[in-house]
Write a protein that holds these residues in place. Structure first.
Motif, mmCIF file in Angstrom:
data_model
loop_
_atom_site.group_PDB
_atom_site.id
_atom_site.type_symbol
_atom_site.label_atom_id
_atom_site.label_comp_id
_atom_site.label_asym_id
_atom_site.label_seq_id
_atom_site.Cartn_x
_atom_site.Cartn_y
_atom_site.Cartn_z
ATOM 1 N N ASP A 1 78.806 34.952 -42.946
ATOM 2 C CA ASP A 1 78.839 34.141 -43.901
ATOM 3 C C ASP A 1 79.888 34.493 -44.673
ATOM 4 O O ASP A 1 81.148 33.575 -45.605
ATOM 5 C CB ASP A 1 77.633 34.089 -45.031
ATOM 6 N N ALA A 2 80.001 36.083 -45.348
ATOM 7 C CA ALA A 2 80.832 36.214 -46.039
ATOM 8 C C ALA A 2 82.612 36.046 -44.903
ATOM 9 O O ALA A 2 82.940 35.495 -46.171
ATOM 10 C CB ALA A 2 80.808 37.994 -46.459
ATOM 11 N N ILE A 3 82.776 36.395 -44.355
ATOM 12 C CA ILE A 3 84.051 35.749 -43.765
ATOM 13 C C ILE A 3 84.381 34.693 -43.949
ATOM 14 O O ILE A 3 85.835 33.886 -44.061
ATOM 15 C CB ILE A 3 83.778 36.576 -42.318
ATOM 16 N N ARG A 4 83.601 33.163 -43.583
ATOM 17 C CA ARG A 4 83.711 31.957 -43.178
ATOM 18 C C ARG A 4 83.901 31.958 -44.364
ATOM 19 O O ARG A 4 85.058 30.863 -44.807
ATOM 20 C CB ARG A 4 82.092 31.357 -43.207
ATOM 21 N N ALA A 5 83.252 32.268 -45.637
ATOM 22 C CA ALA A 5 83.619 32.036 -47.607
ATOM 23 C C ALA A 5 85.048 32.095 -47.637
ATOM 24 O O ALA A 5 85.802 31.378 -48.886
ATOM 25 C CB ALA A 5 82.399 32.103 -48.208
ATOM 26 N N ALA A 6 85.924 33.617 -47.462
ATOM 27 C CA ALA A 6 86.874 34.377 -47.811
ATOM 28 C C ALA A 6 87.883 33.556 -47.139
ATOM 29 O O ALA A 6 88.922 33.169 -47.988
ATOM 30 C CB ALA A 6 87.139 35.907 -47.697
ATOM 31 N N VAL A 7 87.794 33.083 -45.949
ATOM 32 C CA VAL A 7 88.561 31.959 -45.535
ATOM 33 C C VAL A 7 88.847 30.689 -45.455
ATOM 34 O O VAL A 7 90.005 29.900 -44.801
ATOM 35 C CB VAL A 7 89.261 32.869 -43.872
ATOM 36 N N THR A 8 87.926 30.156 -45.915
ATOM 37 C CA THR A 8 87.313 28.630 -46.032
ATOM 38 C C THR A 8 87.565 28.082 -47.174
ATOM 39 O O THR A 8 88.004 27.006 -47.648
ATOM 40 C CB THR A 8 86.081 27.597 -45.034
ATOM 41 N N GLU A 9 87.788 28.690 -48.263
ATOM 42 C CA GLU A 9 87.697 28.383 -49.563
ATOM 43 C C GLU A 9 88.510 27.903 -50.138
ATOM 44 O O GLU A 9 89.907 28.174 -49.684
ATOM 45 C CB GLU A 9 86.752 29.843 -50.407
ATOM 46 N N GLY A 10 89.181 26.458 -50.871
ATOM 47 C CA GLY A 10 90.207 26.052 -51.307
ATOM 48 C C GLY A 10 90.982 25.528 -49.587
ATOM 49 O O GLY A 10 91.621 24.683 -49.540
ATOM 50 N N ALA A 11 90.652 25.694 -48.500
ATOM 51 C CA ALA A 11 91.503 25.572 -46.999
ATOM 52 C C ALA A 11 90.296 23.713 -47.164
ATOM 53 O O ALA A 11 90.066 23.158 -46.911
ATOM 54 C CB ALA A 11 91.549 26.465 -46.029
ATOM 55 N N GLU A 12 91.879 23.055 -47.337
ATOM 56 C CA GLU A 12 91.662 21.700 -46.298
ATOM 57 C C GLU A 12 92.000 21.518 -44.295
ATOM 58 O O GLU A 12 92.799 22.394 -43.684
ATOM 59 C CB GLU A 12 93.235 21.133 -46.550
ATOM 60 N N ALA A 13 90.261 21.107 -44.391
ATOM 61 C CA ALA A 13 89.998 21.385 -43.051
ATOM 62 C C ALA A 13 90.826 20.323 -42.349
ATOM 63 O O ALA A 13 90.953 18.788 -43.206
ATOM 64 C CB ALA A 13 87.874 21.546 -42.586
#
Length: 300
Positions: free
Chosen positions: A50-62
């Motif tokens: 969960d922490a890794i996903r949040a750290a690298v996806t926050e603000g990213a345009e999927a």
């Protein structure tokens, strides 16, 4: 329940990260990620999925792609663009079969032998050719667990997760003279792109199939999880990281833990052009690579 999985890949020339492994033909969500950002997340967070996903996806345009899209090119787990900042190495003689089926005593630790395979750009992905020096004495496939660590700015290693590989080497050369072992390891190594976010696995089972001219030439099972090893994984890792050379700041370490007995021990000999398929049935990972004998380039 299996451990969470993530992977990195180049999509249209840009680095992205994805989570889980959907079925072929289904849709996959990718998130753009700068070089080193995913590795840094294992240093700045607790390393949980969960922490890794949040750290690298926050603000990213999927972006959404179809699994199998040829524009998606997988990368070895956490491999830096400056691939000299990654080191591939491993341990020898770790399997219980080589120690009479026993486990190391809890109150003592004698380090296993260690070997160097190469830098990050020496790693090969599933489907890529594994090059070996021409005229090997006797090659052996070695399905293994590979641990992945990231060193922070102070050189402290942070465990990220694990994947699986094939530590192809010339066991015949090693047996001819153990002092030749550094040479015997100078064969390409395959690593799966999937990074499993969990502790080193206790049980890893699967099957190897070696094909020659499109037909099965040899097959056999393997077990390379921690419970199958004489040495404790935590002790091996702690001893290796006691050496400053592998604690260089920013370095990514891929550490192979050791293999079960394989085709060589059954009297089989891998030939030029053979294809080695490794099916890690316990973890749903399958990959294959062809072997190619490469003649040396004449010296100028």
């Amino acid at each position: 329940m299996s451990d969470p999985i993530l992977f990195e890949a180049l999509y249209q020339g840009e680095r992205h990260v994805g989570f889980d492994r959907p079925e072929p033909g289904t849709q996959q969500t990718l998130y753009p990620v700068a070089d080193g950002r995913l590795a840094a997340a294992f240093i700045t967070t607790d390393g949980s999925a969960d922490a890794i996903r949040a750290a690298v996806t926050e603000g990213a345009e999927a972006v959404t792609v179809t699994v199998g899209d040829p524009d998606v090119r997988p990368l070895p787990p956490l491999l830096p663009t400056a691939s000299g900042n990654a080191l591939l190495s491993g341990f020898m003689g770790t399997h219980k079969k080589k120690w009479g089926g026993k486990s190391a005593p809890e109150d003592e630790f004698t380090p296993p032998k260690w070997f160097f395979k190469g830098f990050g750009d020496w790693v090969r992905l599933p489907g890529e050719t594994l090059n070996v020096p021409a005229n090997p004495v006797a090659l052996i496939e070695e399905p293994e667990v590979a641990l992945v660590y990231v060193n922070d700015a102070d050189g402290t290693p942070h465990y990220a997760g694990y994947t699986f590989g094939n530590d192809l080497c010339d066991i015949g050369l090693h047996r001819r003279d153990p002092g030749y072992n550094p040479y015997c390891k100078l064969c390409d190594t395959a690593l799966a792109p999937w990074l499993f976010l969990g502790p080193p696995p206790a049980s890893v089972t699967g099957r190897v199939t070696i094909e020659r001219d499109g037909a099965t030439a040899w097959e056999g099972s393997f077990d390379c999880g921690g419970d199958a090893l004489y040495f404790r994984v935590r002790d091996m890792a702690a001893h290796l990281f006691s050496f400053p050379a592998v604690r260089r700041p920013g370095l990514v370490n891929y550490i192979l833990l050791g293999a079960d007995e394989a085709s060589f021990h059954d009297g089989f000999r891998i030939a030029d052009g053979d294809r080695i398929a490794i099916d890690v049935k316990s973890h749903g990972v399958a990959f294959d690579n062809a072997v190619r004998y490469v003649s040396p380039t004449p010296l100028a």
